[in-house]
Design a protein around this motif. Structure first.
Motif: not given
Length: 224
Positions: A94-96, A128-141, A211-220
């Motif tokens: 596991v790598c979470m 494992l799980s990881f947050r998808d950080l590939s796409q840049a947020l902008s402004g107040k986001d 499964e992707k939940r709130r920007g976080m990928w969970y993978v088996h």
């Protein structure tokens, strides 16, 4: 805080059950980037013999006496070093919690996936799980509220660089003299599904569920 910790342990325990990974008796599990042991304790309670790896001895120590009661073996280890994986062969890895994105480079993720594959049982699973950080947020986001309590507020600010995202954790606490603020900054890899999936496939792992939940990928994953 103790109640919140137990809630997180139970949430991961539920994930193990949903993925059919809850029969751990007689099996070995590796917790890569174990931190304070949320996943390790859930695994141990399911019957696994757990090896908890983390670069921080201080974090491993925070597992407390329950880790010893369950026989969890703690290893201060550098996950970018192939020698860190010289452990009893794993039935489950596991790598979470974004551990993957804390590694310095995508090549280090390759090391992790290849070593995990080489040092695990023929039918091993990898969760494992990881947050998808590939796409840049902008402004107040780029400002994200993580937790708000009567006397404590935790938020973060995301600063996007070409290959990294600088995470600025902002902790505000109410003290007797008023509110105090602390800021802690650290880098994460700027990566997402399209960057990471080819790395585990190259190592031989095959996706069984994602499964992707709130920007976080969970993978088996399973060994191919």
């Amino acid at each position: 805080m103790l109640g919140e910790r137990e809630t997180q342990i139970e949430a991961f325990s539920d994930l193990l059950t949903r993925r059919g990974l809850d029969k751990g008796k007689g099996q070995t599990a590796w917790d890569l980037g174990a931190g304070t042991g949320l996943q390790s304790l859930a695994l141990a309670r399911k019957g696994y013999q757990v090896h908890a790896l983390d670069f921080s001895a201080e974090m491993l120590a925070q597992m407390g006496p329950e880790a010893d009661q369950w026989g969890i073996q703690r290893h201060q280890a550098d996950l970018t070093d192939s020698q860190s994986y010289a452990l009893p062969s794993a039935d489950l890895l596991v790598c979470m919690q974004d551990t993957l994105l804390h590694l310095p480079a995508l090549s280090d993720l390759e090391t992790l996936f290849h070593q995990g594959y080489a040092q695990s049982q023929p039918e091993a699973a990898f969760l494992l799980s990881f947050r998808d950080l590939s796409q840049a947020l902008s402004g107040k986001d780029r400002f994200i509220l993580l937790r708000a309590e009567a006397d404590r507020i935790l938020s973060c600010f995301l600063e996007y660089l070409p290959d990294q995202v600088m995470i600025h954790d902002i902790i505000q606490t109410r003290e007797k003299a008023g509110w105090e603020q602390r800021i802690h900054a650290y880098p994460k890899l700027r990566a997402g599904w399209e960057d990471i999936q080819p790395l585990w496939e190259k190592a031989g792992w095959q996706s069984q569920w994602q499964e992707k939940r709130r920007g976080m990928w969970y993978v088996h994953l399973r060994k191919g």
